[in-house]
Design a protein around this motif. Sequence first.
Motif, mmCIF file in Angstrom:
data_model
loop_
_atom_site.group_PDB
_atom_site.id
_atom_site.type_symbol
_atom_site.label_atom_id
_atom_site.label_comp_id
_atom_site.label_asym_id
_atom_site.label_seq_id
_atom_site.Cartn_x
_atom_site.Cartn_y
_atom_site.Cartn_z
ATOM 1 N N TYR A 178 0.870 -1.252 -0.163
ATOM 2 C CA TYR A 178 -0.127 -0.131 0.163
ATOM 3 C C TYR A 178 0.995 1.110 -0.148
ATOM 4 O O TYR A 178 2.075 1.313 0.416
ATOM 5 N N LYS A 179 0.046 2.412 -0.599
ATOM 6 C CA LYS A 179 0.941 3.658 -0.757
ATOM 7 C C LYS A 179 1.133 4.316 0.863
ATOM 8 O O LYS A 179 2.337 4.763 0.865
ATOM 9 N N PHE A 180 0.401 4.186 1.699
ATOM 10 C CA PHE A 180 0.655 4.734 3.119
ATOM 11 C C PHE A 180 1.026 3.714 3.891
ATOM 12 O O PHE A 180 0.429 2.820 4.427
ATOM 13 N N ASN A 181 2.595 3.920 3.939
ATOM 14 C CA ASN A 181 3.292 2.744 5.206
ATOM 15 C C ASN A 181 3.886 3.579 6.074
ATOM 16 O O ASN A 181 4.609 2.496 6.782
ATOM 17 N N ASN A 182 3.797 4.699 6.357
ATOM 18 C CA ASN A 182 4.580 5.141 7.458
ATOM 19 C C ASN A 182 4.030 5.135 8.788
ATOM 20 O O ASN A 182 2.727 5.115 8.664
ATOM 21 N N ILE A 183 4.734 5.021 9.730
ATOM 22 C CA ILE A 183 4.279 5.457 11.150
ATOM 23 C C ILE A 183 4.845 6.598 11.682
ATOM 24 O O ILE A 183 6.305 6.519 11.821
ATOM 25 N N TYR A 184 4.186 7.437 12.038
ATOM 26 C CA TYR A 184 4.611 8.894 12.590
ATOM 27 C C TYR A 184 4.526 8.915 14.038
ATOM 28 O O TYR A 184 3.539 8.565 14.689
ATOM 29 N N VAL A 185 5.784 9.260 14.775
ATOM 30 C CA VAL A 185 5.695 9.242 16.192
ATOM 31 C C VAL A 185 6.046 10.781 16.830
ATOM 32 O O VAL A 185 6.916 11.327 16.089
ATOM 33 N N TYR A 186 5.178 11.308 17.271
ATOM 34 C CA TYR A 186 5.138 12.478 17.691
ATOM 35 C C TYR A 186 5.334 12.832 19.044
ATOM 36 O O TYR A 186 4.672 11.938 19.890
ATOM 37 N N ARG A 187 6.055 13.749 19.743
ATOM 38 C CA ARG A 187 6.213 14.085 21.261
ATOM 39 C C ARG A 187 5.541 15.552 21.548
ATOM 40 O O ARG A 187 5.966 16.369 20.661
ATOM 41 N N ILE A 188 4.620 15.570 22.273
ATOM 42 C CA ILE A 188 3.981 16.961 22.647
ATOM 43 C C ILE A 188 4.672 17.322 23.870
ATOM 44 O O ILE A 188 5.084 16.865 24.814
#
Length: 197
Positions: A178-188
């Motif tokens: 699939y085209k959407f394969n990333n996992i994005y990790v953010y810190r607040i």
Amino acid sequence: MIWFAVFIYVLLMAALIWIWVDIIRLFVNQEFRKCPPLVPSFGKQKKIMIGRIDAQLQKSERPFNVLDPGCGTGTLLIELARKHPQHRFVGIEWNRFTAAVAAFRTRKLTNVQIIRRDMFDCSFKDFDIIACFLMQPLMERFGQKLKTDGSKGTVVYSNSFYIPGFRADEIIEVKGFYKFNNIYVYRIPQAYTFSSD
């Protein structure tokens, strides 16, 4: 036997068409974007997200609060809650039927709470981890919600879709069909308070 296989094939094709119709509506219908459709998460991204959250929970020295906004039928919550009874898990789901399914599936897990509401009407405060699989048209609004209602130190895991204007602490690339394969990790709040220099 062949009729059963044909029935399953037709059922899967109908489900696939239904999902893509909802995805298209998200991009063309502004009113429809207020609440996303049920699109089950699957594949490597889901396994990796659960694995990363699992590792974070194992290292914690106190009970964590974990939020899944748009939890669907609660699959992610169930897997984590069973392994970590000392932590608290909350799922928010706007769809009445889907929320009922999630509530039924988690009925024996005392550390899970399912809330049937629009996620944007609920508080994101006091959650240590937020794990989501939403849709790109919703991500800007989701980012604004985190800015105004997120807690310092919260780690956000987003399956497949990035938050506009936020800087990811980590981007996990997952090879797949699939085209959407990333996992994005953010810190607040570091994700949105970074310097552009």
